[in-house]
Each structure stands twice: as structure tokens, then as C-alpha cells.
Motif scaffolding. Structure first.
Motif, PDB file in Angstrom:
ATOM      1  N   PRO A 132       0.805  -1.061  -0.049  1.00 47.45           N
ATOM      2  CA  PRO A 132      -0.079  -0.030  -0.146  1.00 47.45           C
ATOM      3  C   PRO A 132       0.983   0.951   0.031  1.00 47.45           C
ATOM      4  O   PRO A 132       1.853   1.530   0.580  1.00 47.45           O
ATOM      5  CB  PRO A 132      -0.625  -0.063   1.242  1.00 47.45           C
ATOM      6  N   GLY A 133       0.594   2.308  -0.851  1.00 42.82           N
ATOM      7  CA  GLY A 133       1.225   3.552  -1.117  1.00 42.82           C
ATOM      8  C   GLY A 133       2.319   3.451  -1.825  1.00 42.82           C
ATOM      9  O   GLY A 133       3.158   4.439  -2.116  1.00 42.82           O
ATOM     10  N   GLU A 134       2.824   2.335  -2.291  1.00 44.81           N
ATOM     11  CA  GLU A 134       3.849   2.091  -3.227  1.00 44.81           C
ATOM     12  C   GLU A 134       3.686   3.159  -4.723  1.00 44.81           C
ATOM     13  O   GLU A 134       2.527   2.940  -5.161  1.00 44.81           O
ATOM     14  CB  GLU A 134       4.404   0.781  -3.569  1.00 44.81           C
ATOM     15  N   LYS A 135       4.636   3.751  -5.032  1.00 44.20           N
ATOM     16  CA  LYS A 135       4.443   4.588  -6.310  1.00 44.20           C
ATOM     17  C   LYS A 135       4.737   3.819  -7.666  1.00 44.20           C
ATOM     18  O   LYS A 135       5.773   3.063  -7.476  1.00 44.20           O
ATOM     19  CB  LYS A 135       5.330   5.620  -6.181  1.00 44.20           C
ATOM     20  N   VAL A 136       3.960   3.447  -8.447  1.00 43.35           N
ATOM     21  CA  VAL A 136       3.750   2.675  -9.578  1.00 43.35           C
ATOM     22  C   VAL A 136       3.736   3.445 -10.804  1.00 43.35           C
ATOM     23  O   VAL A 136       2.859   4.404 -10.938  1.00 43.35           O
ATOM     24  CB  VAL A 136       2.880   1.499  -9.426  1.00 43.35           C
ATOM     25  N   ILE A 137       4.426   3.107 -11.678  1.00 42.60           N
ATOM     26  CA  ILE A 137       3.984   3.435 -13.384  1.00 42.60           C
ATOM     27  C   ILE A 137       3.845   2.267 -13.847  1.00 42.60           C
ATOM     28  O   ILE A 137       4.482   1.235 -13.913  1.00 42.60           O
ATOM     29  CB  ILE A 137       5.673   4.085 -13.850  1.00 42.60           C
ATOM     30  N   LEU A 138       2.868   2.565 -14.845  1.00 38.97           N
ATOM     31  CA  LEU A 138       2.154   1.566 -15.862  1.00 38.97           C
ATOM     32  C   LEU A 138       2.964   1.409 -17.328  1.00 38.97           C
ATOM     33  O   LEU A 138       2.867   2.929 -17.724  1.00 38.97           O
ATOM     34  CB  LEU A 138       0.641   1.650 -15.798  1.00 38.97           C
ATOM     35  N   VAL A 139       3.448   0.507 -17.700  1.00 40.13           N
ATOM     36  CA  VAL A 139       4.165   0.665 -19.001  1.00 40.13           C
ATOM     37  C   VAL A 139       3.399  -0.344 -19.940  1.00 40.13           C
ATOM     38  O   VAL A 139       3.173  -1.547 -19.558  1.00 40.13           O
ATOM     39  CB  VAL A 139       5.697   0.503 -18.733  1.00 40.13           C
ATOM     40  N   ASP A 140       3.249   0.103 -21.188  1.00 38.23           N
ATOM     41  CA  ASP A 140       2.712  -0.979 -22.105  1.00 38.23           C
ATOM     42  C   ASP A 140       3.294  -0.265 -23.736  1.00 38.23           C
ATOM     43  O   ASP A 140       3.742   0.764 -23.613  1.00 38.23           O
ATOM     44  CB  ASP A 140       1.378  -1.038 -22.163  1.00 38.23           C
ATOM     45  N   ASP A 141       3.084  -1.074 -24.734  1.00 32.69           N
ATOM     46  CA  ASP A 141       3.416  -0.724 -25.864  1.00 32.69           C
ATOM     47  C   ASP A 141       2.544   0.511 -26.440  1.00 32.69           C
ATOM     48  O   ASP A 141       2.842   1.460 -27.196  1.00 32.69           O
ATOM     49  CB  ASP A 141       3.779  -1.628 -26.956  1.00 32.69           C
ATOM     50  N   LEU A 142       1.214   0.292 -26.187  1.00 30.70           N
ATOM     51  CA  LEU A 142       0.348   0.902 -26.976  1.00 30.70           C
ATOM     52  C   LEU A 142      -0.882   1.379 -26.181  1.00 30.70           C
ATOM     53  O   LEU A 142      -1.141   0.373 -25.359  1.00 30.70           O
ATOM     54  CB  LEU A 142      -0.013   0.234 -28.321  1.00 30.70           C
ATOM     55  N   ILE A 143      -1.233   2.541 -26.394  1.00 23.48           N
ATOM     56  CA  ILE A 143      -2.833   2.959 -25.722  1.00 23.48           C
ATOM     57  C   ILE A 143      -3.781   3.448 -26.756  1.00 23.48           C
ATOM     58  O   ILE A 143      -3.327   4.211 -27.762  1.00 23.48           O
ATOM     59  CB  ILE A 143      -2.694   4.143 -24.821  1.00 23.48           C
ATOM     60  N   ALA A 144      -4.763   2.545 -26.903  1.00 21.04           N
ATOM     61  CA  ALA A 144      -5.912   2.556 -27.895  1.00 21.04           C
ATOM     62  C   ALA A 144      -7.227   2.942 -27.271  1.00 21.04           C
ATOM     63  O   ALA A 144      -7.333   4.423 -27.136  1.00 21.04           O
ATOM     64  CB  ALA A 144      -6.029   1.472 -28.956  1.00 21.04           C
ATOM     65  N   THR A 145      -7.959   2.261 -27.169  1.00 23.14           N
ATOM     66  CA  THR A 145      -9.222   2.425 -26.571  1.00 23.14           C
ATOM     67  C   THR A 145      -9.152   2.786 -24.919  1.00 23.14           C
ATOM     68  O   THR A 145      -9.839   3.107 -24.230  1.00 23.14           O
ATOM     69  CB  THR A 145     -10.424   1.548 -26.741  1.00 23.14           C
ATOM     70  N   GLY A 146      -8.290   2.112 -24.365  1.00 27.35           N
ATOM     71  CA  GLY A 146      -7.946   2.313 -22.964  1.00 27.35           C
ATOM     72  C   GLY A 146      -8.376   1.378 -21.986  1.00 27.35           C
ATOM     73  O   GLY A 146      -8.124   1.387 -20.960  1.00 27.35           O
ATOM     74  N   GLY A 147      -9.215   0.340 -22.458  1.00 29.07           N
ATOM     75  CA  GLY A 147      -9.780  -0.621 -21.761  1.00 29.07           C
ATOM     76  C   GLY A 147      -8.875  -1.571 -21.033  1.00 29.07           C
ATOM     77  O   GLY A 147      -8.967  -1.685 -19.628  1.00 29.07           O
ATOM     78  N   GLY A 151      -8.233  -0.834 -16.790  1.00 31.08           N
ATOM     79  CA  GLY A 151      -8.336  -2.247 -15.794  1.00 31.08           C
ATOM     80  C   GLY A 151      -7.134  -2.387 -15.297  1.00 31.08           C
ATOM     81  O   GLY A 151      -6.883  -2.579 -13.939  1.00 31.08           O
ATOM     82  N   ALA A 152      -5.863  -2.248 -15.663  1.00 30.69           N
ATOM     83  CA  ALA A 152      -4.460  -2.381 -15.045  1.00 30.69           C
ATOM     84  C   ALA A 152      -4.491  -1.152 -13.783  1.00 30.69           C
ATOM     85  O   ALA A 152      -4.272  -1.678 -12.771  1.00 30.69           O
ATOM     86  CB  ALA A 152      -3.594  -2.376 -15.869  1.00 30.69           C
ATOM     87  N   VAL A 153      -5.129   0.122 -13.968  1.00 34.81           N
ATOM     88  CA  VAL A 153      -4.939   1.168 -12.908  1.00 34.81           C
ATOM     89  C   VAL A 153      -5.985   0.564 -11.976  1.00 34.81           C
ATOM     90  O   VAL A 153      -5.577   0.731 -10.852  1.00 34.81           O
ATOM     91  CB  VAL A 153      -5.406   2.224 -13.424  1.00 34.81           C
ATOM     92  N   GLN A 154      -7.066   0.174 -12.368  1.00 33.93           N
ATOM     93  CA  GLN A 154      -7.977  -0.265 -11.176  1.00 33.93           C
ATOM     94  C   GLN A 154      -7.343  -1.330 -10.437  1.00 33.93           C
ATOM     95  O   GLN A 154      -7.586  -1.418  -9.302  1.00 33.93           O
ATOM     96  CB  GLN A 154      -9.305  -0.633 -11.878  1.00 33.93           C
ATOM     97  N   LEU A 155      -7.007  -2.308 -11.081  1.00 33.69           N
ATOM     98  CA  LEU A 155      -6.080  -3.518 -10.244  1.00 33.69           C
ATOM     99  C   LEU A 155      -5.071  -2.863  -9.223  1.00 33.69           C
ATOM    100  O   LEU A 155      -5.183  -3.450  -8.419  1.00 33.69           O
ATOM    101  CB  LEU A 155      -5.555  -4.430 -11.185  1.00 33.69           C
ATOM    102  N   LEU A 156      -4.266  -2.142  -9.901  1.00 31.00           N
ATOM    103  CA  LEU A 156      -3.107  -1.504  -9.106  1.00 31.00           C
ATOM    104  C   LEU A 156      -3.666  -0.814  -7.978  1.00 31.00           C
ATOM    105  O   LEU A 156      -3.132  -1.065  -6.757  1.00 31.00           O
ATOM    106  CB  LEU A 156      -2.153  -0.818  -9.821  1.00 31.00           C
ATOM    107  N   ARG A 157      -4.553  -0.276  -7.944  1.00 32.50           N
ATOM    108  CA  ARG A 157      -5.266   0.701  -7.045  1.00 32.50           C
ATOM    109  C   ARG A 157      -5.982  -0.158  -6.032  1.00 32.50           C
ATOM    110  O   ARG A 157      -5.876   0.112  -4.783  1.00 32.50           O
ATOM    111  CB  ARG A 157      -6.305   1.730  -7.610  1.00 32.50           C
ATOM    112  N   GLN A 158      -6.552  -1.235  -6.347  1.00 32.55           N
ATOM    113  CA  GLN A 158      -7.203  -2.172  -5.633  1.00 32.55           C
ATOM    114  C   GLN A 158      -6.280  -3.022  -4.683  1.00 32.55           C
ATOM    115  O   GLN A 158      -6.671  -2.941  -3.660  1.00 32.55           O
ATOM    116  CB  GLN A 158      -7.865  -3.269  -6.365  1.00 32.55           C
ATOM    117  N   ILE A 159      -4.922  -3.033  -4.933  1.00 30.78           N
ATOM    118  CA  ILE A 159      -4.171  -3.565  -3.989  1.00 30.78           C
ATOM    119  C   ILE A 159      -3.232  -2.597  -3.223  1.00 30.78           C
ATOM    120  O   ILE A 159      -2.247  -2.736  -2.740  1.00 30.78           O
ATOM    121  CB  ILE A 159      -3.321  -4.663  -4.420  1.00 30.78           C
ATOM    122  N   GLY A 160      -3.510  -1.282  -3.386  1.00 24.53           N
ATOM    123  CA  GLY A 160      -2.908  -0.126  -2.640  1.00 24.53           C
ATOM    124  C   GLY A 160      -2.009   0.726  -3.372  1.00 24.53           C
ATOM    125  O   GLY A 160      -1.459   1.532  -2.773  1.00 24.53           O
TER     126      GLY A 160
END
Length: 180
Positions: free
Chosen positions: A115-130, A134-143
Motif C-alpha cells: 500500500p502506498g507504493e508509487k507505480v508507473i504503468l508501462v505498455d506498448d500502445l494505448i488505444a481505447t484504454g480498456g 483495468g490495470a490502473v483499477q487492479l493496481l489501485r485495488q491492491i493499494g
């Protein structure tokens, strides 16, 4: 387009009508196979975060693993894989998310982030954002404190960047392509 964006765009293969008619698939395997372009992309993804305290880099299966691992190494941060359902061996948290072509599920280990750790999400491409939402929601769900999301490619007409920004996530991209 900046000089760097132009160089990176030139290293990305565009495949028309894949995976279905009317779609132009942006294939980064050519960028990954070009040592100079790969290095440049990783350096550009890392640059804004040098000197900041980042605990973890989260990458989405599968190209996010390649880019995220390289970014984590450069920032001396841990790496967290976000995988498709059923691929992680320990206790997980799962979420369903919308794809451009349907619905899928992804998961993360429950203990991947403190909880509280600073995280950066990385991927190759952002299109519709789904997937990214989802990844941001998962990460936030675990703190996790998701401080940013970065991508090599943005397809701005599909609106994914705006969805992440609406969640309060800073978004950084290196190259934009028109269309799908």
C-alpha cells in the motif's frame, strides 16, 4: 512530430487489415529488434522519472513485460507483471476489462505492491484504454499509487489517453498514429 517521434515511428511496422479489415496494427517487434530504436524508446520512457522515487513498474502482458522490465531496470525499481487470467501461481486479484475487439480478464498477485507504493504503468500502445484502465483499477485495488502511465504509441482518436487522465493518471506517449 519531433525528431525522436519520427525516428521511433519509422521503426514501427504498420500492418493493414489486422486483426480485422479496416484496422492498421502497429507492430513494435521491428522497434524491439532494432537495438538503437529499442534503446531510444526505453531512454525516452525513463527520462521523465529519473530522480523520482518510483517503487514499481507494472507491465501488461506481453509487450509491456519487455518494455516495463527495461524501464524498471533503468529506474532501479521492481517489476510487476499484469497477466491474463489463470497465468499467475499465487493469490491474485482479477478484473474484467474491455478490449477494442471484445472483453477479457487480467490479474495481479495480491502482494505485488505494498500500500502506498508509487507505480508507473508501462505498455506498448494505448488505444481505447480498456486494458490500461483495468490495470490502473487492479493496481489501485491492491493499494498502489499509480503516478503515471507511459506508452510508446498513442492512437488518440480512440480516446484511451483521455480515459486514463479522467482517472487522475498522468499519461506519457512517444509516438502518435492516426486511425485505428
Amino acid at each position: 512530430m519531433t525528431k525522436i517521434a519520427h525516428e521511433l515511428a519509422a521503426a514501427i511496422r504498420s500492418i493493414p487489415d489486422y486483426p480485422k479489415p479496416g484496422i492498421i496494427f502497429r507492430d513494435i517487434t521491428t522497434l524491439l529488434g532494432d537495438a538503437r530504436a529499442f534503446r531510444r524508446a526505453v531512454d525516452e520512457l525513463v527520462q521523465p522519472y529519473v530522480g523520482l522515487k518510483v517503487d514499481k513498474i507494472a507491465g501488461m502482458e506481453a509487450r509491456g513485460f519487455i518494455l516495463g522490465g527495461a524501464v524498471a531496470h533503468q529506474l532501479s525499481a521492481g517489476f510487476v507483471p499484469i497477466r491474463k487470467k489463470g497465468k499467475l501461481p499465487h493469490e491474485t486479484v482479477r478484473i474484467a476489462y474491455s478490449l477494442e475487439y471484445g472483453v477479457d480478464e487480467m490479474e495481479i498477485h495480491m502482494d505485488a505492491v505494498k500500500p502506498g507504493e508509487k507505480v508507473i504503468l508501462v505498455d506498448d500502445l494505448i488505444a481505447t484504454g480498456g486494458t490500461a484502465v483495468g490495470a490502473v483499477q487492479l493496481l489501485r485495488q491492491i493499494g498502489a499509487d499509480v503516478v503515471s502511465a507511459c506508452f510508446v504509441i498513442d492512437l488518440p482518436e480512440l480516446g484511451g489517453r483521455k480515459k486514463l487522465e479522467a482517472l487522475g493518471v498522468e499519461v506519457r506517449t512517444l509516438v502518435e498514429f492516426e486511425g485505428h
